[in-house]
Structure formats: C-alpha cells, structure tokens
Enzyme design. Structure first.
Site, short mmCIF file in Angstrom:
data_model
loop_
_atom_site.label_atom_id
_atom_site.label_comp_id
_atom_site.label_asym_id
_atom_site.label_seq_id
_atom_site.Cartn_x
_atom_site.Cartn_y
_atom_site.Cartn_z
N GLU A 40 0.85 -1.20 0.00
CA GLU A 40 0.00 0.00 0.00
C GLU A 40 0.89 1.25 0.00
O GLU A 40 1.61 1.50 0.96
CB GLU A 40 -0.90 -0.02 1.25
CG GLU A 40 -1.72 1.25 1.40
CD GLU A 40 -2.46 1.31 2.75
OE1 GLU A 40 -2.78 0.23 3.32
OE2 GLU A 40 -2.70 2.43 3.23
N ARG A 44 0.38 10.35 0.57
CA ARG A 44 0.73 11.40 1.53
C ARG A 44 1.92 12.22 1.06
O ARG A 44 2.34 13.15 1.74
CB ARG A 44 1.10 10.80 2.88
CG ARG A 44 -0.06 10.16 3.56
CD ARG A 44 0.34 9.60 4.89
NE ARG A 44 -0.53 8.50 5.20
CZ ARG A 44 -0.41 7.72 6.25
NH1 ARG A 44 0.56 7.92 7.11
NH2 ARG A 44 -1.26 6.73 6.44
N THR A 68 -4.44 5.99 2.05
CA THR A 68 -4.76 7.38 2.36
C THR A 68 -5.62 8.01 1.26
O THR A 68 -5.44 9.16 0.88
CB THR A 68 -3.49 8.23 2.63
OG1 THR A 68 -2.55 7.46 3.38
CG2 THR A 68 -3.84 9.46 3.45
N LYS A 128 -10.81 -1.88 6.73
CA LYS A 128 -9.62 -1.56 7.51
C LYS A 128 -10.11 -1.09 8.89
O LYS A 128 -11.11 -0.39 8.99
CB LYS A 128 -8.87 -0.45 6.79
CG LYS A 128 -7.90 0.38 7.60
CD LYS A 128 -7.09 1.27 6.67
CE LYS A 128 -6.38 2.37 7.44
NZ LYS A 128 -5.10 2.74 6.83
C1 3PG Z 1 -2.03 3.75 7.98
O1 3PG Z 1 -2.15 4.62 7.14
O2 3PG Z 1 -2.55 2.65 7.87
C2 3PG Z 1 -1.28 4.05 9.19
O3 3PG Z 1 -0.84 5.35 9.21
C3 3PG Z 1 -0.12 3.15 9.42
O4 3PG Z 1 0.18 3.36 10.74
P1 3PG Z 1 1.56 2.93 11.42
O5 3PG Z 1 2.57 3.96 10.96
O6 3PG Z 1 1.27 3.06 12.88
O7 3PG Z 1 1.90 1.56 10.98
#
Ligand code: 3PG
Length: 206
Positions: A40, A44, A68, A128
């Site tokens: 994924e 961002r 995102t 999710k």
């Molecule tokens: C996401 O977008 O799924 C999270 O920001 C991932 O979070 P993490 O950095 O705590 O793994």
C-alpha cells in the site's frame, strides 16, 4: 479480484510512505522477495502516484495499491496510475461511491460498530480497522466480532512486529498493515536487505 481475496494474499500489508519515487521499485522488489507482495503506497507525498505507476509497471509480482484515499478524486487518480486496490482511513458515501466506480477492490476504514454497519448495508464485508491501537487495539476488535461476525478486518495504525500476532490470532482479522516494514532510514539509505528481512519475518507470522 474482490476485497475479500485481497485480504487473503498476505498476512501483512506494508504501508509505505515514499518521498522519492526512485526508491519505489527496489523497495517493492525487496518486499516481494521477503514474501509480502501486497503493498500500500500512501497518497501522503507528492511522489506517491508516480511510485504506484512505477511499481505497477516494473514489479509484476507486486500487488500495489493506494492508501490514504480521502478525497473522491483520489480514487480515480490512483486507478489511473495503476493501483490494484484502494485503502481509506475512513469513509463517506461520496468516497465510497468514488471507490466503487473504479471497479477496484477497496478497504474502507472504520473504528466503530456504527461505521461498520453503515458499510455492511452497502454489502461491504472487508474493512480496515483504523487507528487500531489508539481505537482500542485487539481487545476492541475482538469485541466487534461478537455482533458483527461477518466482517473481516485489516487493522492498521500502531500495529508493529510486537503486536501483529495478537491481531492475527483474532477470527475477524484477515491480515494487518503497517509502516514498520519500511523504516524511513532504511528507505533513505537504500537498505533493501534490511527491508527484505523485515518482510520475511512478517510473512511468517501466519
Ligand atoms: C495507515 O495509514 O494505515 C497508518 O498510518 C499506518 O500506521 P503505522 O505507521 O502506525 O503503521
């Protein structure tokens, strides 16, 4: 591919934040070689769309998606770039419609029973769970499974090598996601061996 099948491809989905599209292909190769083909790339950074296209074009064994996804237009942009799935941290009816319109499998984010039920009403059963640790962690997600046994989740947000197994032990967890597979310093330094090792360790979690 439907979203339920996407969840079954690997126990862990690396969540990638890429500042430099040049790193996309070697990074994806390291993850695939480590045993994690589902990747994924989060929207961002300015280079995210280019990174998705490069991985889709040059790493055929990877299943690259966009994360995102928060604006309806992000869905179409990602699909056009070559994304094979979409992930959103939350969902609205407009965003849901935009993701459906791409024809791609997608994982909409939820953190409450009401949000999950709203998606269930639309026939969505793969979601999710975000932000997993902050929202209540594995005990909270296990509790959601009582009244909502038909939903399978990919928890992300605070999931790490230390707690991933706790989530994967739950009946309603198909896989987990997180950024711990791709530490920023390893990506910056091009330390693909380290990333391959982190992926390999995670791939054996289930
Ligand atoms: C996401 O977008 O799924 C999270 O920001 C991932 O979070 P993490 O950095 O705590 O793994």
């Amino acid at each position: 591919m439907i979203a339920e099948d996407l969840l079954d491809l690997a126990p862990v989905i690396p969540v990638v934040v890429l500042d430099d599209a040049e790193a996309a292909v070697p990074l994806a190769r390291a993850l695939v070689e480590g045993g994690l083909p589902v990747i994924e790339v989060t929207l961002r950074t300015p280079s995210a769309v280019e990174a998705i296209t490069r991985i889709a074009t040059e790493v055929p064994d990877a299943v690259v998606g966009a994360g995102t996804v928060v604006r309806p237009e992000d869905a179409e942009t990602s699909a056009a770039a070559g994304a094979r799935f979409l992930v959103s941290p939350g969902c609205t009816s407009r965003l849901q419609a935009a993701m459906v319109a791409t024809g791609l499998p997608f994982l909409p984010g939820v953190a409450t029973a009401s949000e999950a039920i709203a998606l269930l009403e639309g026939g969505i059963t793969a979601m999710k769970f975000f932000p997993a640790e902050a929202a209540g962690g594995a005990p909270y997600l296990k509790a959601l499974g009582g009244p909502l046994p038909g939903i399978r989740f990919c928890p992300t947000g605070g999931v790490s090598r230390g707690n991933a197994a706790d989530y994967l032990a739950l009946r309603n967890v198909a896989c987990v996601g997180g950024t711990w597979l791709t530490p920023a310093d390893a990506v910056r330094d091009g330390d693909w061996d380290r990333i391959r090792e982190l992926a390999s360790e995670a791939a054996s979690l289930r």
